[in-house]
Design a protein around this motif. Structure first.
Motif, PDB file in Angstrom:
ATOM      1  N   MET A  97      35.681  51.654  51.913  1.00  0.00           N
ATOM      2  CA  MET A  97      35.563  50.901  53.152  1.00  0.00           C
ATOM      3  C   MET A  97      36.763  49.963  53.286  1.00  0.00           C
ATOM      4  O   MET A  97      37.168  49.332  52.327  1.00  0.00           O
ATOM      5  N   GLN A  98      37.309  49.907  54.495  1.00  0.00           N
ATOM      6  CA  GLN A  98      38.446  49.028  54.738  1.00  0.00           C
ATOM      7  C   GLN A  98      37.977  47.681  55.264  1.00  0.00           C
ATOM      8  O   GLN A  98      37.041  47.610  56.056  1.00  0.00           O
ATOM      9  N   VAL A  99      38.615  46.655  54.782  1.00  0.00           N
ATOM     10  CA  VAL A  99      38.329  45.311  55.278  1.00  0.00           C
ATOM     11  C   VAL A  99      39.431  44.953  56.255  1.00  0.00           C
ATOM     12  O   VAL A  99      40.612  45.031  55.945  1.00  0.00           O
ATOM     13  N   LYS A 100      39.032  44.582  57.457  1.00  0.00           N
ATOM     14  CA  LYS A 100      39.997  44.230  58.490  1.00  0.00           C
ATOM     15  C   LYS A 100      39.864  42.752  58.817  1.00  0.00           C
ATOM     16  O   LYS A 100      38.779  42.182  58.713  1.00  0.00           O
ATOM     17  N   PRO A 101      40.957  42.142  59.226  1.00  0.00           N
ATOM     18  CA  PRO A 101      40.877  40.715  59.584  1.00  0.00           C
ATOM     19  C   PRO A 101      40.013  40.505  60.821  1.00  0.00           C
ATOM     20  O   PRO A 101      39.849  41.401  61.646  1.00  0.00           O
ATOM     21  N   ILE A 102      39.470  39.316  60.933  1.00  0.00           N
ATOM     22  CA  ILE A 102      38.605  38.973  62.060  1.00  0.00           C
ATOM     23  C   ILE A 102      39.365  39.072  63.383  1.00  0.00           C
ATOM     24  O   ILE A 102      38.774  39.330  64.434  1.00  0.00           O
ATOM     25  N   ASP A 103      40.681  38.903  63.334  1.00  0.00           N
ATOM     26  CA  ASP A 103      41.484  39.027  64.561  1.00  0.00           C
ATOM     27  C   ASP A 103      41.338  40.404  65.187  1.00  0.00           C
ATOM     28  O   ASP A 103      41.395  40.539  66.409  1.00  0.00           O
ATOM     29  N   ASP A 104      41.169  41.438  64.373  1.00  0.00           N
ATOM     30  CA  ASP A 104      40.963  42.776  64.913  1.00  0.00           C
ATOM     31  C   ASP A 104      39.704  42.818  65.781  1.00  0.00           C
ATOM     32  O   ASP A 104      39.705  43.406  66.860  1.00  0.00           O
ATOM     33  N   LEU A 105      38.647  42.224  65.317  1.00  0.00           N
ATOM     34  CA  LEU A 105      37.392  42.212  66.060  1.00  0.00           C
ATOM     35  C   LEU A 105      37.526  41.419  67.357  1.00  0.00           C
ATOM     36  O   LEU A 105      37.116  41.870  68.414  1.00  0.00           O
ATOM     37  N   THR A 106      38.135  40.239  67.273  1.00  0.00           N
ATOM     38  CA  THR A 106      38.235  39.405  68.465  1.00  0.00           C
ATOM     39  C   THR A 106      39.192  40.004  69.486  1.00  0.00           C
ATOM     40  O   THR A 106      39.010  39.822  70.687  1.00  0.00           O
ATOM     41  N   SER A 107      40.211  40.745  69.037  1.00  0.00           N
ATOM     42  CA  SER A 107      41.141  41.341  70.000  1.00  0.00           C
ATOM     43  C   SER A 107      40.482  42.471  70.770  1.00  0.00           C
ATOM     44  O   SER A 107      40.881  42.792  71.882  1.00  0.00           O
ATOM     45  N   HIS A 108      39.450  43.088  70.211  1.00  0.00           N
ATOM     46  CA  HIS A 108      38.754  44.181  70.882  1.00  0.00           C
ATOM     47  C   HIS A 108      37.486  43.712  71.598  1.00  0.00           C
ATOM     48  O   HIS A 108      36.856  44.485  72.295  1.00  0.00           O
ATOM     49  N   ALA A 109      37.148  42.456  71.467  1.00  0.00           N
ATOM     50  CA  ALA A 109      35.896  41.948  72.040  1.00  0.00           C
ATOM     51  C   ALA A 109      35.881  42.066  73.553  1.00  0.00           C
ATOM     52  O   ALA A 109      34.858  42.400  74.148  1.00  0.00           O
ATOM     53  N   THR A 110      37.004  41.827  74.206  1.00  0.00           N
ATOM     54  CA  THR A 110      37.056  41.920  75.665  1.00  0.00           C
ATOM     55  C   THR A 110      36.754  43.338  76.111  1.00  0.00           C
ATOM     56  O   THR A 110      35.989  43.551  77.056  1.00  0.00           O
ATOM     57  N   GLY A 111      37.340  44.312  75.439  1.00  0.00           N
ATOM     58  CA  GLY A 111      37.089  45.712  75.778  1.00  0.00           C
ATOM     59  C   GLY A 111      35.638  46.091  75.564  1.00  0.00           C
ATOM     60  O   GLY A 111      35.057  46.827  76.355  1.00  0.00           O
ATOM     61  N   ILE A 112      35.053  45.578  74.503  1.00  0.00           N
ATOM     62  CA  ILE A 112      33.660  45.894  74.193  1.00  0.00           C
ATOM     63  C   ILE A 112      32.740  45.295  75.254  1.00  0.00           C
ATOM     64  O   ILE A 112      31.760  45.903  75.660  1.00  0.00           O
ATOM     65  N   GLU A 113      33.056  44.073  75.753  1.00  0.00           N
ATOM     66  CA  GLU A 113      32.231  43.461  76.801  1.00  0.00           C
ATOM     67  C   GLU A 113      32.395  44.185  78.123  1.00  0.00           C
ATOM     68  O   GLU A 113      31.505  44.148  78.973  1.00  0.00           O
ATOM     69  N   ALA A 114      33.554  44.797  78.359  1.00  0.00           N
ATOM     70  CA  ALA A 114      33.828  45.427  79.649  1.00  0.00           C
ATOM     71  C   ALA A 114      33.125  46.776  79.792  1.00  0.00           C
ATOM     72  O   ALA A 114      32.860  47.207  80.907  1.00  0.00           O
ATOM     73  N   ILE A 115      32.818  47.443  78.697  1.00  0.00           N
ATOM     74  CA  ILE A 115      32.221  48.778  78.754  1.00  0.00           C
ATOM     75  C   ILE A 115      30.894  48.781  79.515  1.00  0.00           C
ATOM     76  O   ILE A 115      30.715  49.610  80.406  1.00  0.00           O
ATOM     77  N   PRO A 116      29.949  47.882  79.233  1.00  0.00           N
ATOM     78  CA  PRO A 116      28.701  47.894  80.007  1.00  0.00           C
ATOM     79  C   PRO A 116      28.932  47.651  81.500  1.00  0.00           C
ATOM     80  O   PRO A 116      28.265  48.262  82.337  1.00  0.00           O
ATOM     81  N   ALA A 117      29.892  46.805  81.846  1.00  0.00           N
ATOM     82  CA  ALA A 117      30.175  46.551  83.264  1.00  0.00           C
ATOM     83  C   ALA A 117      30.712  47.804  83.936  1.00  0.00           C
ATOM     84  O   ALA A 117      30.321  48.127  85.062  1.00  0.00           O
TER      85      ALA A 117
END
Length: 54
Positions: free
Chosen positions: A1-21
């Protein structure tokens, strides 16, 4: 399993919120099409052309 920095998650958060819309917009669009509540692209562009000539 790869460990990624939290910045990776926060940089994709906008895209993840936009999908349901986006999915909701697609669903609403499909419902309008089923009820024949739409205009052709030609009508829309003709109206835009008229507004631009005013």
């Amino acid at each position: 399993m790869q460990v990624k920095p939290i910045d990776d998650l926060t940089s994709h958060a906008t895209g993840i919120e936009a999908i349901p819309a986006l999915l909701k917009l697609l669903l609403l669009g499909n419902c309008e099409i089923e009820r024949s509540e739409f205009r052709s692209a030609d009508e829309v562009f003709a109206e835009l052309d008229q507004e631009n000539t005013r």
